[in-house]
Design a protein around this motif. Structure first.
Motif, PDB file in Angstrom:
ATOM      1  N   ARG A   1      -3.473  -3.932  -0.866  1.00  0.00           N
ATOM      2  CA  ARG A   1      -3.600  -5.222  -1.526  1.00  0.00           C
ATOM      3  C   ARG A   1      -2.484  -6.131  -1.022  1.00  0.00           C
ATOM      4  O   ARG A   1      -1.577  -5.679  -0.320  1.00  0.00           O
TER       5      ARG A   1
ATOM      6  N   PHE B   1       0.844  -1.189   0.000  1.00  0.00           N
ATOM      7  CA  PHE B   1       0.000   0.000   0.000  1.00  0.00           C
ATOM      8  C   PHE B   1       0.876   1.234   0.000  1.00  0.00           C
ATOM      9  O   PHE B   1       1.736   1.396   0.857  1.00  0.00           O
TER      10      PHE B   1
ATOM     11  N   ASP C   1      -2.138   4.519  -4.225  1.00  0.00           N
ATOM     12  CA  ASP C   1      -3.148   3.459  -4.175  1.00  0.00           C
ATOM     13  C   ASP C   1      -4.436   3.909  -3.484  1.00  0.00           C
ATOM     14  O   ASP C   1      -4.393   4.635  -2.495  1.00  0.00           O
TER      15      ASP C   1
END
Length: 103
Positions: free
Chosen positions: A22, A13, A18
């Motif tokens: 994820r 991240f 972002d």
């Protein structure tokens, strides 16, 4: 050369880019006695140099605690924790600067 590979699932991240965090899965050659930090170093040096984590010359001493993170959901020092199988790595807090680096 390692006969076995491990899957290292790493929290990724970058709040400046972002929308959502994820997980990215990397395959790392296993070596007996390897630490989580060794696996991260392998990923950074051979697979993905954008990975952010705490690492410094004093690591493996377990003194400063800067490399503390969640290892399979439990807090631990990345430089001191040995791994023998697949592992999931997350930051210790939600105050993420980037990847495994927290404020």
């Amino acid at each position: 050369m390692a006969d076995k590979t491990l899957k290292v699932k790493v929290f990724r991240f970058d709040p400046s880019v972002d929308q959502e965090p994820r997980f990215e899965v990397y395959e790392v050659p296993f070596t007996a006695g390897m630490s989580v930090m060794d696996a991260l170093d392998y990923i950074y040096q051979h697979v993905d140099s954008t990975l952010a984590y705490y690492d410094h010359a004093g690591c493996t001493l377990g003194v400063c605690g800067r490399c503390t993170g969640k290892i399979n959901g439990k807090p631990g020092l990345l430089c001191q924790t040995l791994i023998t199988g697949n592992v999931t790595l997350e930051p210790l807090s939600n105050n993420v600067l980037k990847d495994l680096v927290v404020k």
